[in-house]
Design an enzyme around this catalytic site. Structure first.
Site, PDB file in Angstrom:
ATOM      1  N   HIS A 220      24.790 -42.291 -17.621  1.00 47.78           N
ATOM      2  CA  HIS A 220      23.714 -42.850 -18.440  1.00 47.78           C
ATOM      3  C   HIS A 220      24.207 -44.072 -19.219  1.00 47.78           C
ATOM      4  O   HIS A 220      25.052 -43.933 -20.090  1.00 47.78           O
ATOM      5  CB  HIS A 220      23.256 -41.733 -19.405  1.00 47.78           C
ATOM      6  CG  HIS A 220      22.176 -42.111 -20.343  1.00 47.78           C
ATOM      7  ND1 HIS A 220      22.308 -41.992 -21.698  1.00 47.78           N
ATOM      8  CD2 HIS A 220      20.943 -42.598 -20.116  1.00 47.78           C
ATOM      9  CE1 HIS A 220      21.198 -42.380 -22.278  1.00 47.78           C
ATOM     10  NE2 HIS A 220      20.343 -42.745 -21.349  1.00 47.78           N
ATOM     11  N   ARG A 221      23.727 -45.253 -18.829  1.00 43.72           N
ATOM     12  CA  ARG A 221      24.192 -46.545 -19.362  1.00 43.72           C
ATOM     13  C   ARG A 221      25.682 -46.724 -19.030  1.00 43.72           C
ATOM     14  O   ARG A 221      26.435 -47.327 -19.791  1.00 43.72           O
ATOM     15  CB  ARG A 221      23.978 -46.641 -20.881  1.00 43.72           C
ATOM     16  CG  ARG A 221      22.590 -46.203 -21.345  1.00 43.72           C
ATOM     17  CD  ARG A 221      22.431 -46.279 -22.845  1.00 43.72           C
ATOM     18  NE  ARG A 221      21.253 -45.514 -23.283  1.00 43.72           N
ATOM     19  CZ  ARG A 221      20.926 -45.297 -24.546  1.00 43.72           C
ATOM     20  NH1 ARG A 221      21.654 -45.800 -25.514  1.00 43.72           N
ATOM     21  NH2 ARG A 221      19.857 -44.584 -24.856  1.00 43.72           N
TER      22      ARG A 221
ATOM     23  N   GLU B 283      22.967 -45.325 -14.297  1.00 43.69           N
ATOM     24  CA  GLU B 283      21.671 -45.716 -14.857  1.00 43.69           C
ATOM     25  C   GLU B 283      21.894 -46.880 -15.793  1.00 43.69           C
ATOM     26  O   GLU B 283      22.870 -46.894 -16.549  1.00 43.69           O
ATOM     27  CB  GLU B 283      21.075 -44.537 -15.629  1.00 43.69           C
ATOM     28  CG  GLU B 283      19.671 -44.765 -16.159  1.00 43.69           C
ATOM     29  CD  GLU B 283      19.577 -45.289 -17.594  1.00 43.69           C
ATOM     30  OE1 GLU B 283      18.459 -45.599 -18.027  1.00 43.69           O
ATOM     31  OE2 GLU B 283      20.613 -45.396 -18.284  1.00 43.69           O
TER      32      GLU B 283
ATOM     33  N   ASP C 267      19.624 -50.253 -18.108  1.00 38.31           N
ATOM     34  CA  ASP C 267      18.341 -50.662 -18.686  1.00 38.31           C
ATOM     35  C   ASP C 267      18.200 -52.179 -18.572  1.00 38.31           C
ATOM     36  O   ASP C 267      19.126 -52.913 -18.931  1.00 38.31           O
ATOM     37  CB  ASP C 267      18.307 -50.276 -20.166  1.00 38.31           C
ATOM     38  CG  ASP C 267      18.645 -48.810 -20.384  1.00 38.31           C
ATOM     39  OD1 ASP C 267      17.850 -47.966 -19.977  1.00 38.31           O
ATOM     40  OD2 ASP C 267      19.730 -48.512 -20.959  1.00 38.31           O
TER      41      ASP C 267
ATOM     42  N   HIS D  43      20.169 -51.696 -23.706  1.00 38.68           N
ATOM     43  CA  HIS D  43      19.181 -50.647 -23.943  1.00 38.68           C
ATOM     44  C   HIS D  43      18.031 -51.102 -24.835  1.00 38.68           C
ATOM     45  O   HIS D  43      16.859 -50.939 -24.510  1.00 38.68           O
ATOM     46  CB  HIS D  43      19.845 -49.398 -24.539  1.00 38.68           C
ATOM     47  CG  HIS D  43      18.847 -48.309 -24.797  1.00 38.68           C
ATOM     48  ND1 HIS D  43      18.192 -48.167 -25.998  1.00 38.68           N
ATOM     49  CD2 HIS D  43      18.338 -47.352 -23.982  1.00 38.68           C
ATOM     50  CE1 HIS D  43      17.335 -47.161 -25.915  1.00 38.68           C
ATOM     51  NE2 HIS D  43      17.399 -46.644 -24.709  1.00 38.68           N
TER      52      HIS D  43
ATOM     53  N   GLU E 289      16.329 -48.905 -14.900  1.00 39.87           N
ATOM     54  CA  GLU E 289      15.192 -48.631 -15.784  1.00 39.87           C
ATOM     55  C   GLU E 289      14.637 -49.940 -16.332  1.00 39.87           C
ATOM     56  O   GLU E 289      15.357 -50.701 -16.992  1.00 39.87           O
ATOM     57  CB  GLU E 289      15.624 -47.714 -16.945  1.00 39.87           C
ATOM     58  CG  GLU E 289      14.431 -47.406 -17.830  1.00 39.87           C
ATOM     59  CD  GLU E 289      14.756 -46.628 -19.101  1.00 39.87           C
ATOM     60  OE1 GLU E 289      15.848 -46.027 -19.219  1.00 39.87           O
ATOM     61  OE2 GLU E 289      13.889 -46.646 -19.991  1.00 39.87           O
TER      62      GLU E 289
ATOM     63  N   LYS F  80      12.927 -51.792 -19.034  1.00 40.41           N
ATOM     64  CA  LYS F  80      12.689 -51.492 -20.459  1.00 40.41           C
ATOM     65  C   LYS F  80      11.481 -52.294 -20.927  1.00 40.41           C
ATOM     66  O   LYS F  80      11.592 -53.201 -21.753  1.00 40.41           O
ATOM     67  CB  LYS F  80      13.937 -51.851 -21.275  1.00 40.41           C
ATOM     68  CG  LYS F  80      14.907 -50.696 -21.361  1.00 40.41           C
ATOM     69  CD  LYS F  80      14.397 -49.602 -22.285  1.00 40.41           C
ATOM     70  CE  LYS F  80      15.337 -48.404 -22.320  1.00 40.41           C
ATOM     71  NZ  LYS F  80      14.649 -47.134 -22.445  1.00 40.41           N
TER      72      LYS F  80
ATOM     73  N   ASP G  15      26.073 -38.989 -20.550  1.00 33.90           N
ATOM     74  CA  ASP G  15      27.010 -39.966 -21.129  1.00 33.90           C
ATOM     75  C   ASP G  15      28.449 -39.594 -20.774  1.00 33.90           C
ATOM     76  O   ASP G  15      29.373 -40.383 -21.006  1.00 33.90           O
ATOM     77  CB  ASP G  15      26.890 -39.969 -22.668  1.00 33.90           C
ATOM     78  CG  ASP G  15      25.487 -40.289 -23.148  1.00 33.90           C
ATOM     79  OD1 ASP G  15      24.750 -40.959 -22.405  1.00 33.90           O
ATOM     80  OD2 ASP G  15      25.130 -39.868 -24.270  1.00 33.90           O
TER      81      ASP G  15
HETATM   82  O1  G3P Z   1      16.657 -43.171 -17.504  1.00 31.43           O
HETATM   83  C1  G3P Z   1      16.872 -42.103 -18.363  1.00 31.43           C
HETATM   84  C2  G3P Z   1      17.096 -42.542 -19.796  1.00 31.43           C
HETATM   85  O2  G3P Z   1      17.905 -43.676 -19.795  1.00 31.43           O
HETATM   86  C3  G3P Z   1      15.825 -42.831 -20.533  1.00 31.43           C
HETATM   87  O3  G3P Z   1      16.019 -43.016 -21.893  1.00 31.43           O
HETATM   88  O4  G3P Z   1      16.181 -44.345 -23.923  1.00 31.43           O
HETATM   89  O5  G3P Z   1      18.256 -43.645 -22.759  1.00 31.43           O
HETATM   90  O6  G3P Z   1      16.807 -45.400 -21.782  1.00 31.43           O
HETATM   91  P1  G3P Z   1      16.862 -44.162 -22.612  1.00 31.43           P
HETATM   92 MG    MG Z   2      17.663 -45.836 -19.877  1.00 30.34          MG
END
Ligand code: G3P
Ligand code: MG
Length: 247
Positions: free
Chosen positions: A8-9, A35, A37, A50, A110, A112, A230
């Site tokens: 995640h990120r 993943e 953003d 993000h 993703e 944003k 994470d």
């Molecule tokens: O793609 C899953 C997650 O990244 C969504 O929430 O706010 O961390 O971008 P956020």
């Molecule tokens: Mg995200």
């Protein structure tokens, strides 16, 4: 089927999120996917961060959409996390795709655009994915359901997912009318009814953000398609233990 581990990120517990430091860490930790953003700069370059503003994760202030890409390069996007990352610069989607293409990981991109609805972000991102021939290894998601529907109208060659932290009547209707290939949900929504429904309709669920071993094990037991985490190293180890236990 084994649950896909999505950094995640990037491996964002260990390095500044959405930077090459976090992405290379995720690769080292054997994540299955990354993943990230995406926002658009003033000159329409897709960049990875993000928040809509650079305040939290850089030494600058202001909205990404108000800076050109060249201007954004003056900011340090690493030392907010730790001084040793002071060399980190904001990266473009293009740089990310050139890099990930050489690995065997999937890309979860993703958009944003739920707060700032960037004009034509869908076409721009699609063009970049195509330029890198990453259609088969990319999933595009967004909290902005209309944007995902615009993407759907543009192409069928990329897997798409709605992202959501709650299930409202409007969202359920949108999903029924314009189903996507997957649904990415906040972990608090992971309830029996939704799991049953997704299995019946053959719509895989991916869940964010899963950082505790107990939550990981639950997702593995439920054969959830993927988890955003994470801490990909913890998730990979937990998955090995889960598999050993199962045998
Ligand atoms: O793609 C899953 C997650 O990244 C969504 O929430 O706010 O961390 O971008 P956020
Ligand atoms: Mg995200």
């Amino acid at each position: 089927m084994q649950t896909e581990i999505i950094a995640h990120r990037g491996a964002s517990k260990y390095a500044p999120e959405n930077t090459m430091h976090a992405f290379t860490k995720a690769l080292e930790m054997q994540a299955d996917a990354i993943e990230t953003d995406v926002h658009l700069t003033k000159d329409n370059i897709p960049v990875l961060m993000h928040d809509e503003r650079i305040n939290r994760t850089s030494n600058g202030r202001g909205y990404i959409r108000d800076f050109t890409y060249e201007q954004l390069l003056q900011f340090d996007v690493g030392s907010w996390f730790a001084p040793k990352f002071a060399d980190a610069k904001i990266i473009t989607l293009d740089e990310f795709l050139s890099w990930i293409k050489q690995t065997n990981m999937r890309a979860h991109i993703e958009l944003k655009n739920n707060k700032v609805d960037y004009d034509a972000i869908e076409t721009i991102v699609y063009q970049h994915i195509k330029n890198h021939s990453m259609q088969e290894r990319s999933t595009v998601s967004s909290f902005n359901f209309e944007s995902i529907q615009r993407f759907q109208q543009m192409t069928e060659s990329i897997t798409l997912a709605y992202l959501t932290s709650n299930i409202t009547k409007t969202k359920r209707q949108a999903f029924e009318k314009h189903p996507t290939n997957a649904l990415h949900i906040k972990q608090t929504l992971l309830r029996k009814r939704l799991i049953r429904c997704s299995k019946q309709k053959n719509i895989p669920l991916r869940v964010f953000t899963i950082n505790k071993i107990s939550q990981m094990m639950r997702c593995y037991d439920l054969r959830i398609k993927g988890i955003f985490t994470d801490v990909p190293d913890v998730a990979v180890e937990a998955r090995c233990n889960w598999m050993t236990r199962k045998d």
